[in-house]
Scaffold this motif. Sequence first.
Motif, mmCIF file in Angstrom:
data_model
loop_
_atom_site.group_PDB
_atom_site.id
_atom_site.type_symbol
_atom_site.label_atom_id
_atom_site.label_comp_id
_atom_site.label_asym_id
_atom_site.label_seq_id
_atom_site.Cartn_x
_atom_site.Cartn_y
_atom_site.Cartn_z
ATOM 1 N N UNK A 312 39.650 42.762 42.872
ATOM 2 C CA UNK A 312 40.851 42.543 42.039
ATOM 3 C C UNK A 312 41.258 43.842 41.365
ATOM 4 N N UNK A 313 40.630 44.958 41.777
ATOM 5 C CA UNK A 313 40.735 46.184 40.981
ATOM 6 C C UNK A 313 42.136 46.767 40.931
ATOM 7 N N UNK A 314 43.000 46.349 41.888
ATOM 8 C CA UNK A 314 44.360 46.899 41.851
ATOM 9 C C UNK A 314 45.376 45.866 41.355
ATOM 10 N N UNK A 315 44.882 44.693 40.916
ATOM 11 C CA UNK A 315 45.801 43.655 40.449
ATOM 12 C C UNK A 315 46.247 43.986 39.026
ATOM 13 N N UNK A 316 47.481 43.649 38.674
ATOM 14 C CA UNK A 316 47.972 43.941 37.325
ATOM 15 C C UNK A 316 47.037 43.379 36.252
ATOM 16 N N UNK A 317 46.740 44.178 35.264
ATOM 17 C CA UNK A 317 45.911 43.814 34.111
ATOM 18 C C UNK A 317 44.434 43.646 34.448
ATOM 19 N N UNK A 318 44.069 43.805 35.721
ATOM 20 C CA UNK A 318 42.663 43.617 36.103
ATOM 21 C C UNK A 318 42.091 44.909 36.673
ATOM 22 N N UNK A 319 42.635 46.034 36.234
ATOM 23 C CA UNK A 319 42.224 47.334 36.754
ATOM 24 C C UNK A 319 40.698 47.455 36.749
ATOM 25 N N UNK A 320 40.148 47.764 37.898
ATOM 26 C CA UNK A 320 38.701 48.003 38.008
ATOM 27 C C UNK A 320 37.862 46.747 38.091
ATOM 28 N N UNK A 321 38.491 45.571 38.126
ATOM 29 C CA UNK A 321 37.717 44.316 38.083
ATOM 30 C C UNK A 321 37.366 43.794 39.473
ATOM 31 N N UNK A 322 36.246 43.106 39.552
ATOM 32 C CA UNK A 322 35.806 42.410 40.760
ATOM 33 C C UNK A 322 35.481 40.965 40.374
ATOM 34 N N UNK A 323 35.592 40.077 41.349
ATOM 35 C CA UNK A 323 35.281 38.664 41.097
ATOM 36 C C UNK A 323 34.208 38.213 42.085
#
Length: 344
Positions: A312-323
């Motif tokens: 999810x790292x390139x999704x808006x507001x979720x910079x750097x995130x993984x699920x």
Amino acid sequence: MEGYHSPQLDVSVRLNTNESPEPPPAGWVAEVADAVRSVDWHRYPDRSAIDLRAAVGGLHGVGPEQVFVANGSNEVLQTLLLTYGGPGRTAAVWEPTYALHAHISRLTGTTVAVGERADDFSIDLDEVHRVVDASSPSVAFLCSPNNPTGMVDPESTVRATLEAVAAADGLLVADEAYGQFAPWSAVGLVGDGVPLVVTRTFSKTWSMAAARLGYLVGPAEVVENLHKVVLPYHLDAFKQLAGLTAVAHRAEMEARVARLVEERGRLVAGLAALPVDVWPSGANFVLFRPRTVPGRDTWQALVERSVLVRDCSSWPRLEGCLRVTIGTTQEDDLFLHALEEILT
Ligand SMILES: *Cc1c(COP(=O)(O)O)cnc(C)c1O
């Protein structure tokens, strides 16, 4: 438009699409295989799927007239938007949330009004009122537990959002694809004359992603309207018997949910010991952000260790995130071990 894709790779640990890590109970497989022999394959299926709707209604203490079933909850959402959305109408969403709500809205020609969640990804009621007042949505979506953040909206938030949407003459859709993992459900708020529907799926908790079966619980009047719009005989005979048989295995499903909730606690504790930020989850997945290595690089390094999570790292507001989806104990250990190697 871009299509919706959830990239798949050939890896040994697949924790990217929130499926159940276990296949359905062996008893269910055997019963379904047996039942397939006695289907009248030369006849159209029961168009109203009345037995399945009654069984699903029984899970929630409502009659079949309050249940609409379809090919996955995505088809439930699509039918809702074909019925209550469309050109000249608006659907409201609060981001970040499940991408398909806005995507299917646009596919059906529905204008999308986008609100923002608060910094901690909770629903901000001022923002709910701002969006509803500005756009008078025909349909508004809440996703609880929210995909991809895992957050469960409290009952007071759902009630207040329902009030705001109802005042604008709209319909609130509570997407509870992960409802069984959460401490409460909005199904209890459904009633005649209340503009609320709750959508559920057999894909995640019921270990039946391959069967494509979802449903909603709502006012009988809404269910009646959806039946005017959905294609005739949209639910094939196989799916109807697969769903009906599944409901008879409810206890096993509930035992799986309990195991996954316990395993979620173990996975979150494991993540907490690593250099990552973790968001609280009421679902079968956990959102996290590595602190020592960029999210995208972490994702790639996990793939190299044959572990697939959602990037999810390139999704808006979720910079750097993984699920990461909760898997079996063994899968989760492989994931945690790989992540520790990468980040420390
Ligand atoms: C997985 C998911 C769905 C789709 O479920 P299907 O029944 O497989 O179509 C719907 N909503 C959310 C929030 C999901 O994560």
